[in-house]
Structure formats: C-alpha cells, structure tokens
Design a protein around this motif. Structure first.
Motif, PDB file in Angstrom:
ATOM      1  N   UNK A 101      26.614 103.063  94.374  1.00 13.87           N
ATOM      2  CA  UNK A 101      25.577 103.713  93.569  1.00 13.87           C
ATOM      3  C   UNK A 101      24.311 104.016  94.354  1.00 13.87           C
ATOM      4  N   UNK A 102      24.022 103.199  95.372  1.00 11.20           N
ATOM      5  CA  UNK A 102      22.793 103.398  96.134  1.00 11.20           C
ATOM      6  C   UNK A 102      22.909 102.669  97.469  1.00 11.20           C
ATOM      7  N   UNK A 103      22.010 102.997  98.384  1.00 16.43           N
ATOM      8  CA  UNK A 103      22.014 102.383  99.707  1.00 16.43           C
ATOM      9  C   UNK A 103      20.575 102.181 100.152  1.00 16.43           C
ATOM     10  N   UNK A 104      20.328 101.109 100.907  1.00 17.48           N
ATOM     11  CA  UNK A 104      19.022 100.806 101.468  1.00 17.48           C
ATOM     12  C   UNK A 104      19.228 100.321 102.890  1.00 17.48           C
ATOM     13  N   UNK A 105      18.350 100.719 103.782  1.00 16.74           N
ATOM     14  CA  UNK A 105      18.373 100.222 105.154  1.00 16.74           C
ATOM     15  C   UNK A 105      17.028  99.558 105.409  1.00 16.74           C
ATOM     16  N   UNK A 106      17.051  98.272 105.810  1.00 12.88           N
ATOM     17  CA  UNK A 106      15.784  97.578 106.047  1.00 12.88           C
ATOM     18  C   UNK A 106      15.256  97.893 107.447  1.00 12.88           C
ATOM     19  N   UNK A 107      14.101  97.350 107.784  1.00  7.45           N
ATOM     20  CA  UNK A 107      13.450  97.643 109.062  1.00  7.45           C
ATOM     21  C   UNK A 107      14.243  97.131 110.258  1.00  7.45           C
ATOM     22  N   UNK A 108      15.133  96.169 110.041  1.00  6.08           N
ATOM     23  CA  UNK A 108      15.975  95.657 111.122  1.00  6.08           C
ATOM     24  C   UNK A 108      17.261  96.452 111.279  1.00  6.08           C
ATOM     25  N   UNK A 109      17.477  97.437 110.421  1.00  2.00           N
ATOM     26  CA  UNK A 109      18.683  98.257 110.508  1.00  2.00           C
ATOM     27  C   UNK A 109      19.839  97.740 109.681  1.00  2.00           C
ATOM     28  N   UNK A 110      19.628  96.669 108.911  1.00  2.00           N
ATOM     29  CA  UNK A 110      20.681  96.160 108.041  1.00  2.00           C
ATOM     30  C   UNK A 110      20.895  97.116 106.879  1.00  2.00           C
ATOM     31  N   UNK A 111      22.144  97.361 106.543  1.00  2.00           N
ATOM     32  CA  UNK A 111      22.489  98.315 105.489  1.00  2.00           C
ATOM     33  C   UNK A 111      22.937  97.546 104.256  1.00  2.00           C
ATOM     34  N   UNK A 112      22.357  97.892 103.105  1.00  2.00           N
ATOM     35  CA  UNK A 112      22.724  97.275 101.836  1.00  2.00           C
ATOM     36  C   UNK A 112      23.258  98.355 100.906  1.00  2.00           C
ATOM     37  N   UNK A 113      24.432  98.103 100.353  1.00  2.00           N
ATOM     38  CA  UNK A 113      25.050  99.023  99.418  1.00  2.00           C
ATOM     39  C   UNK A 113      25.068  98.348  98.051  1.00  2.00           C
ATOM     40  N   UNK A 114      24.633  99.060  97.027  1.00  2.00           N
ATOM     41  CA  UNK A 114      24.688  98.557  95.663  1.00  2.00           C
ATOM     42  C   UNK A 114      25.726  99.381  94.926  1.00  2.00           C
ATOM     43  N   UNK A 115      26.611  98.700  94.213  1.00  2.00           N
ATOM     44  CA  UNK A 115      27.648  99.432  93.494  1.00  2.00           C
ATOM     45  C   UNK A 115      28.381  98.544  92.519  1.00  2.00           C
ATOM     46  N   UNK A 116      29.581  98.970  92.174  1.00  2.00           N
ATOM     47  CA  UNK A 116      30.384  98.207  91.225  1.00  2.00           C
ATOM     48  C   UNK A 116      31.850  98.318  91.596  1.00  2.00           C
ATOM     49  N   UNK A 117      32.594  97.334  91.141  1.00  3.13           N
ATOM     50  CA  UNK A 117      34.029  97.275  91.398  1.00  3.13           C
ATOM     51  C   UNK A 117      34.736  96.986  90.082  1.00  3.13           C
ATOM     52  N   UNK A 118      35.740  97.792  89.747  1.00  2.00           N
ATOM     53  CA  UNK A 118      36.418  97.607  88.464  1.00  2.00           C
ATOM     54  C   UNK A 118      37.296  96.366  88.488  1.00  2.00           C
ATOM     55  N   UNK A 119      37.344  95.752  87.361  1.00  4.25           N
ATOM     56  CA  UNK A 119      38.208  94.599  87.146  1.00  4.25           C
ATOM     57  C   UNK A 119      38.937  94.817  85.831  1.00  4.25           C
ATOM     58  N   UNK A 120      39.827  93.934  85.476  1.00  6.67           N
ATOM     59  CA  UNK A 120      40.602  94.067  84.252  1.00  6.67           C
ATOM     60  C   UNK A 120      39.699  94.152  83.029  1.00  6.67           C
ATOM     61  N   UNK A 121      38.644  93.371  82.992  1.00  7.83           N
ATOM     62  CA  UNK A 121      37.755  93.318  81.816  1.00  7.83           C
ATOM     63  C   UNK A 121      36.410  93.967  82.093  1.00  7.83           C
ATOM     64  N   UNK A 122      36.356  95.019  82.872  1.00 12.61           N
ATOM     65  CA  UNK A 122      35.087  95.717  83.101  1.00 12.61           C
ATOM     66  C   UNK A 122      34.761  95.851  84.570  1.00 12.61           C
ATOM     67  N   UNK A 123      33.474  95.697  84.883  1.00 11.73           N
ATOM     68  CA  UNK A 123      32.982  95.880  86.259  1.00 11.73           C
ATOM     69  C   UNK A 123      32.325  94.613  86.770  1.00 11.73           C
ATOM     70  N   UNK A 124      32.359  94.432  88.096  1.00 12.52           N
ATOM     71  CA  UNK A 124      31.563  93.427  88.781  1.00 12.52           C
ATOM     72  C   UNK A 124      30.570  94.177  89.649  1.00 12.52           C
ATOM     73  N   UNK A 125      29.349  93.688  89.702  1.00 11.88           N
ATOM     74  CA  UNK A 125      28.351  94.292  90.584  1.00 11.88           C
ATOM     75  C   UNK A 125      28.618  93.831  91.997  1.00 11.88           C
ATOM     76  N   UNK A 126      28.408  94.695  92.956  1.00 11.66           N
ATOM     77  CA  UNK A 126      28.578  94.336  94.354  1.00 11.66           C
ATOM     78  C   UNK A 126      27.336  94.703  95.130  1.00 11.66           C
ATOM     79  N   UNK A 127      27.056  93.937  96.184  1.00  6.38           N
ATOM     80  CA  UNK A 127      25.939  94.226  97.085  1.00  6.38           C
ATOM     81  C   UNK A 127      26.408  93.956  98.475  1.00  6.38           C
TER      82      UNK A 127
END
Length: 127
Positions: A101-127
């Motif tokens: 859903x979104x991405x952020x890169x910090x000042x050290x170059x680390x990449x963070x991805x925000x999203x979701x992953x489907x499961x049997x009973x809905x979604x789990x948030x992932x980072x």
C-alpha cells in the motif's frame, strides 16, 4: 524621465519572464525501465521514491506470481537505470494476495513497505 521609467519596467519585465521560463522548464527523461511479472499479468506500481544521494530510485508494486497470486515486488535502480537489486515478498503460510500500500525510505536507506496479506479469515497487516 518617462523613457527611463519605461526602460526600467521593460528590463524588469524581461528579467521576470526569463526567470519564469527557467522555472517551468520541461523535465528531461533520463531513462526508463520495464517490469513484467512471471505471468505477464497486471503489474501495478504503488510508489516510487528516490533513495540516497546517488540518484538511485526504489520502486514498489504488486505483481501476479506463478502459483502465488499477487506478490509484493521491490526493485532498486541506479541513476543510469540499471537494476541493482530486486526482491519479492510472498506469504508462504497461506499463499494469498500480498498487497503493498505504501513505501518509506529512512535517512539510512532502509526501506519499509506497508501492506496486507490475505488469510482465510481476512487480512493481516504487514510491514
């Protein structure tokens, strides 16, 4: 006196026009890159961000994978457009859709991805 005022106004207006034309100059295309997922499906770019001071670019998106449904794809290109690395995320627990859903890169170059992953009973948030 009128002529000198007119000349000053003309010079002032010329400077403004030159400054304005430089400010709205068209960007120049440096390079392009294409990505086609393993199933030649619908690949979607979610976010593109500059990374570091070297002109690198990180692209995050979603791509249909072979037997894995939708996966998260992250690719980094250098300032010349050459691919420097690529990574794919697929939740192997349920093999559902993994959506960035979104991405952020910090000042050290680390990449963070925000999203979701489907499961049997809905979604789990992932980072």
């Amino acid at each position: 006196m009128k002529n000198s005022t007119k000349i000053i106004k003309t010079i002032f207006l010329t400077i403004i026009i030159i400054s304005f034309s430089k400010a709205i100059a068209q960007p120049i295309l440096s390079w392009t890159a294409n990505y086609n997922g393993s199933l030649n499906g619908t690949d979607k770019i979610v976010k593109t961000l500059p990374s570091g001071n070297f002109g690198d670019v990180v692209v995050c998106g979603n791509s249909l994978g072979a037997g894995t449904l939708v996966d998260i794809v992250i690719r980094k290109y250098n300032k010349s457009g050459a691919l420097t690395w690529s990574s794919t995320f697929n939740d192997t627990t349920f093999y559902g859709n993994d959506i960035a859903n979104n991405m952020l890169i910090d000042l050290s170059g680390n990449i963070y991805i925000v999203g979701k992953s489907t499961r049997t009973a809905g979604y789990d948030a992932i980072l």
